[in-house]
Motif scaffolding. Structure first.
Motif, PDB file in Angstrom:
ATOM      1  N   GLU A 108     -19.542 -17.710   3.057  1.00 14.45           N
ATOM      2  CA  GLU A 108     -18.810 -17.067   4.302  1.00 14.45           C
ATOM      3  C   GLU A 108     -19.698 -16.341   5.342  1.00 14.45           C
ATOM      4  OE1 GLU A 108     -14.293 -17.214   2.185  1.00 14.45           O
ATOM      5  OE2 GLU A 108     -15.478 -15.265   2.105  1.00 14.45           O
ATOM      6  N   VAL A 109     -19.750 -16.452   6.749  1.00 11.56           N
ATOM      7  CA  VAL A 109     -20.477 -15.685   7.317  1.00 11.56           C
ATOM      8  C   VAL A 109     -19.563 -14.739   8.120  1.00 11.56           C
ATOM      9  CG1 VAL A 109     -22.332 -15.500   9.179  1.00 11.56           C
ATOM     10  CG2 VAL A 109     -22.528 -17.239   7.328  1.00 11.56           C
ATOM     11  N   HIS A 110     -19.837 -13.679   8.260  1.00 10.84           N
ATOM     12  CA  HIS A 110     -19.119 -12.770   9.310  1.00 10.84           C
ATOM     13  C   HIS A 110     -19.756 -13.142  10.759  1.00 10.84           C
ATOM     14  CE1 HIS A 110     -17.825  -9.171  11.477  1.00 10.84           C
ATOM     15  NE2 HIS A 110     -17.266  -8.788  10.310  1.00 10.84           N
ATOM     16  N   HIS A 111     -18.839 -13.326  11.752  1.00  9.17           N
ATOM     17  CA  HIS A 111     -19.161 -13.717  13.014  1.00  9.17           C
ATOM     18  C   HIS A 111     -19.984 -12.672  13.580  1.00  9.17           C
ATOM     19  CE1 HIS A 111     -18.378 -15.399  17.093  1.00  9.17           C
ATOM     20  NE2 HIS A 111     -18.129 -14.301  17.509  1.00  9.17           N
ATOM     21  N   MET A 112     -19.708 -11.471  13.477  1.00  6.55           N
ATOM     22  CA  MET A 112     -20.793 -10.500  14.228  1.00  6.55           C
ATOM     23  C   MET A 112     -22.027 -10.238  13.434  1.00  6.55           C
ATOM     24  SD  MET A 112     -18.822  -9.931  16.761  1.00  6.55           S
ATOM     25  CE  MET A 112     -19.848  -8.654  17.349  1.00  6.55           C
ATOM     26  N   ASP A 144     -25.920   0.799  13.007  1.00  4.23           N
ATOM     27  CA  ASP A 144     -27.050   1.150  12.126  1.00  4.23           C
ATOM     28  C   ASP A 144     -27.324   0.030  11.242  1.00  4.23           C
ATOM     29  OD1 ASP A 144     -29.082   2.149  10.798  1.00  4.23           O
ATOM     30  OD2 ASP A 144     -28.386   4.019  10.618  1.00  4.23           O
ATOM     31  N   VAL A 145     -28.376  -0.565  11.723  1.00  5.86           N
ATOM     32  CA  VAL A 145     -28.761  -1.909  10.372  1.00  5.86           C
ATOM     33  C   VAL A 145     -29.959  -1.606   9.614  1.00  5.86           C
ATOM     34  CG1 VAL A 145     -29.239  -4.424  10.339  1.00  5.86           C
ATOM     35  CG2 VAL A 145     -27.909  -3.522  12.448  1.00  5.86           C
ATOM     36  N   GLN A 146     -29.563  -1.306   8.315  1.00  2.00           N
ATOM     37  CA  GLN A 146     -30.768  -0.783   7.350  1.00  2.00           C
ATOM     38  C   GLN A 146     -31.151  -2.013   6.650  1.00  2.00           C
ATOM     39  OE1 GLN A 146     -32.431   2.227   6.828  1.00  2.00           O
ATOM     40  NE2 GLN A 146     -31.071   2.926   8.560  1.00  2.00           N
ATOM     41  N   GLY A 147     -30.489  -3.302   6.832  1.00  2.66           N
ATOM     42  CA  GLY A 147     -30.841  -4.390   6.069  1.00  2.66           C
ATOM     43  C   GLY A 147     -29.776  -5.347   6.119  1.00  2.66           C
ATOM     44  N   LEU A 148     -30.024  -6.554   5.346  1.00  2.57           N
ATOM     45  CA  LEU A 148     -29.049  -7.438   5.411  1.00  2.57           C
ATOM     46  C   LEU A 148     -27.849  -7.031   4.610  1.00  2.57           C
ATOM     47  CD1 LEU A 148     -28.220 -10.557   5.896  1.00  2.57           C
ATOM     48  CD2 LEU A 148     -29.039 -11.164   3.384  1.00  2.57           C
ATOM     49  N   GLY A 149     -26.600  -6.749   5.190  1.00  2.00           N
ATOM     50  CA  GLY A 149     -25.436  -6.416   4.683  1.00  2.00           C
ATOM     51  C   GLY A 149     -25.403  -4.859   4.682  1.00  2.00           C
ATOM     52  N   ASP A 150     -26.169  -4.270   4.957  1.00  2.00           N
ATOM     53  CA  ASP A 150     -26.314  -2.760   5.010  1.00  2.00           C
ATOM     54  C   ASP A 150     -26.004  -2.044   6.462  1.00  2.00           C
ATOM     55  OD1 ASP A 150     -26.564   0.009   4.421  1.00  2.00           O
ATOM     56  OD2 ASP A 150     -28.523  -0.329   3.539  1.00  2.00           O
ATOM     57  N   MET A 314     -30.210 -16.470   5.315  1.00  2.00           N
ATOM     58  CA  MET A 314     -30.528 -15.035   4.734  1.00  2.00           C
ATOM     59  C   MET A 314     -29.750 -14.844   3.460  1.00  2.00           C
ATOM     60  SD  MET A 314     -31.320 -13.050   8.022  1.00  2.00           S
ATOM     61  CE  MET A 314     -32.056 -11.514   7.112  1.00  2.00           C
ATOM     62  N   ARG A 315     -28.561 -15.056   3.581  1.00  2.00           N
ATOM     63  CA  ARG A 315     -27.799 -14.599   2.340  1.00  2.00           C
ATOM     64  C   ARG A 315     -27.992 -15.552   1.207  1.00  2.00           C
ATOM     65  NH1 ARG A 315     -24.098 -10.960   2.372  1.00  2.00           N
ATOM     66  NH2 ARG A 315     -23.760  -9.496   4.247  1.00  2.00           N
ATOM     67  N   LEU A 316     -28.021 -17.166   1.525  1.00  2.00           N
ATOM     68  CA  LEU A 316     -28.310 -17.763   0.416  1.00  2.00           C
ATOM     69  C   LEU A 316     -29.715 -17.580  -0.458  1.00  2.00           C
ATOM     70  CD1 LEU A 316     -26.724 -21.031   1.694  1.00  2.00           C
ATOM     71  CD2 LEU A 316     -25.880 -19.663  -0.175  1.00  2.00           C
ATOM     72  N   GLU A 336     -18.787  -3.224   7.847  1.00  2.00           N
ATOM     73  CA  GLU A 336     -19.095  -2.120   7.072  1.00  2.00           C
ATOM     74  C   GLU A 336     -18.464  -2.669   5.449  1.00  2.00           C
ATOM     75  OE1 GLU A 336     -19.414   1.996   8.983  1.00  2.00           O
ATOM     76  OE2 GLU A 336     -17.366   1.352   8.645  1.00  2.00           O
ATOM     77  N   GLN A 337     -17.593  -3.753   5.395  1.00  2.00           N
ATOM     78  CA  GLN A 337     -17.082  -4.289   4.249  1.00  2.00           C
ATOM     79  C   GLN A 337     -18.140  -5.214   3.540  1.00  2.00           C
ATOM     80  OE1 GLN A 337     -13.417  -5.868   5.805  1.00  2.00           O
ATOM     81  NE2 GLN A 337     -12.359  -4.379   4.672  1.00  2.00           N
ATOM     82  N   LEU A 338     -19.196  -5.673   4.277  1.00  2.00           N
ATOM     83  CA  LEU A 338     -20.111  -6.543   3.676  1.00  2.00           C
ATOM     84  C   LEU A 338     -21.172  -5.819   2.909  1.00  2.00           C
ATOM     85  CD1 LEU A 338     -20.964  -8.530   7.002  1.00  2.00           C
ATOM     86  CD2 LEU A 338     -19.448  -9.295   5.317  1.00  2.00           C
ATOM     87  N   SER A 339     -21.742  -6.631   1.951  1.00  2.00           N
ATOM     88  CA  SER A 339     -22.861  -6.086   1.093  1.00  2.00           C
ATOM     89  C   SER A 339     -24.029  -6.750   0.950  1.00  2.00           C
ATOM     90  CB  SER A 339     -22.152  -5.789  -0.362  1.00  2.00           C
ATOM     91  OG  SER A 339     -21.840  -7.161  -1.031  1.00  2.00           O
TER      92      SER A 339
END
Length: 339
Positions: A108-112, A144-150, A314-316, A336-339
Motif C-alpha cells: 500500500e502506498v501513501h498518495h503524498m 522534514d524528510v529524513q528518509g523513507l517513511g521518516d 523503494m518500500r519493497l 507521520e503514521q508511516l514507518s
C-alpha cells in the motif's frame, strides 16, 4: 525488480511499471478532467465508475508498452490513501487481487509519499535528508524528510489548500476547471502590482498555511470593481495579484523551513509545483540562499502511476510487503503514521 504502480485516488487513473535497475519503463495516464469539468469539481461517484472502466485496459496498455507480460512483474504497488474512498477501493481491489493471482508481494502506498518521491524519477535526484513542499488541490504541507517513511510535518494548511484556492478563484473569474493553469495563463497578461493582496500567516511565526482569507479577499476585490469597463484586464490583474500572493507565501514559508531545519535541498511536488512562476521564484531563492531545488517533470506533478511505482519499489526493496490479506482504503491518512 519490476513494480506495477496503480494510482486511482481521485480523478486520474495512472498505471506505470518501474524497474529498479532501468528506471521507469512504461507509463499510462487517463484524466477525467472533461468528465468533471461540467460540474466545476470532482464528482466522487462518477470518478469511481470511470476508474472501473479504465483501470484494466490501462494495465494491459502499460504492459504492451513495456513489452512485458504480467508474469514478468515482481511486485504490485497501489495507492491506498488518502483520497476519495470509492476511487481508492478500485485501485486497491485491482492491485491486491492482481498480486494474489500472480503470487507477488503487494504494498500500500501513501498518495503524498508518492508525490514526495516523484523527483526520484528524474536524472538529478535529491538525497536524504531534505525539506519537501507538497502542494496540490487537497494538500499544502511542509515536510522534514529524513528518509523513507521518516517524515515530520512542519506546516499544514488550516483551511483551503493552495490548489483549492486556485480552483475557487478561477471559478470566481469564470475560468474553466481545474483552475491552476488558467489562472497562470491569465496572470501573464495582468499587472501584479495593481492591487495589494495579503500574504496569509506571514505576520506570525511558524510554518502553517491558510488560503481561505486570500480567497475571500480576491472575491471582495472582484465585487468592488464590477463597474470597471475593461473586464478582461480586471480579471488578468486579479489573477496576477492572487497568484503572486500564493507564490510569495509558499516561497517564504519554504525559506523559513530551510532555515529551521538546516537542510540544503528543497523538493517541491504536487499539482501546483507545475506553476512556472513558482518554479522561477523558488529557483531564484535557492540560488540566493544556497539551497538546491528539485522538481518532478511537469507530467509527474499531477497524480500518476509512476510516482506510486517508484515509492512502492523503494518500500519493497526495504522488505516491506504487506503482511495482511485485507483490501483497504484510507480517505484520511497522515504521512507521520508511516514507518
Amino acid at each position: 525488480m519490476r513494480i506495477l504502480g496503480i494510482e486511482s485516488s481521485c480523478d486520474e487513473t495512472g498505471i506505470a511499471i518501474y524497474d529498479t535497475e532501468q528506471g521507469l519503463i512504461a507509463d499510462q495516464l487517463y484524466s477525467q478532467i472533461e468528465l468533471h469539468a461540467q460540474y466545476g469539481g470532482v464528482v466522487p461517484e462518477l470518478a469511481s465508475r470511470d476508474h472501473v472502466r479504465k483501470i484494466v485496459p490501462l494495465i494491459r496498455q502499460t504492459c504492451e508498452e513495456a513489452g512485458l507480460s504480467l508474469s514478468d512483474l515482481d511486485g504490485v504497488a497501489y495507492t491506498a490513501g488518502p483520497g476519495l474512498v470509492g476511487a481508492l477501493l478500485v485501485g486497491s481491489c485491482v492491485g491486491k487481487s492482481l498480486a494474489w493471482a500472480l503470487d507477488l508481494p503487494a504494498v500500500e502506498v501513501h498518495h503524498m509519499e508518492g508525490h514526495l518521491m516523484a523527483p526520484l524519477l528524474e536524472a538529478d535526484q535529491p538525497a536524504f535528508p531534505f525539506l519537501c513542499l507538497l502542494v496540490s488541490g487537497g494538500h499544502t504541507l511542509l515536510v522534514d524528510v529524513q528518509g523513507l517513511g521518516d517524515y515530520t510535518i512542519l506546516g499544514d494548511t488550516l483551511d483551503d489548500a493552495a490548489g483549492e484556492a486556485f480552483d475557487k478563484t478561477a471559478k470566481l473569474l469564470g475560468l474553466p476547471y481545474p483552475g491552476g493553469r488558467y489562472i497562470a495563463e491569465l496572470a501573464e497578461k495582468g499587472d501584479a502590482t495593481r492591487f495589494q493582496f495579503p500574504r496569509p500567516m506571514m505576520n506570525r511565526p511558524g510554518l502553517a498555511f491558510s488560503f481561505s482569507g486570500l480567497k475571500t479577499h480576491t472575491r471582495v476585490t472582484w465585487e468592488q470593481h464590477q463597474d470597471d469597463p475593461d473586464r478582461d484586464q480586471l480579471k488578468a490583474d486579479i489573477a496576477a495579484c492572487f497568484q503572486l500572493a500564493v507564490i510569495d507565501t509558499l516561497s517564504k514559508k519554504c525559506l523559513r523551513g530551510i532555515k529551521q531545519t538546516g537542510h540544503t535541498s528543497l523538493v517541491i511536488s504536487g499539482g501546483v509545483s507545475a506553476n512556472t512562476s513558482l518554479r522561477q521564484q523558488l529557483n531564484a531563492m535557492g540560488r540566493k540562499h544556497h539551497f538546491k531545488t528539485y522538481f518532478p517533470s511537469l507530467k509527474y506533478c499531477t497524480d500518476n502511476g509512476a510516482m506510486i511505482a517508484v515509492a512502492g519499489a523503494m518500500r519493497l526493496q526495504h522488505k516491506d510487503p504487506e503482511q495482511h490479506t485485507l483490501i483497504r482504503a484510507f480517505p484520511r491518512w497522515s504521512l507521520e503514521q508511516l514507518s
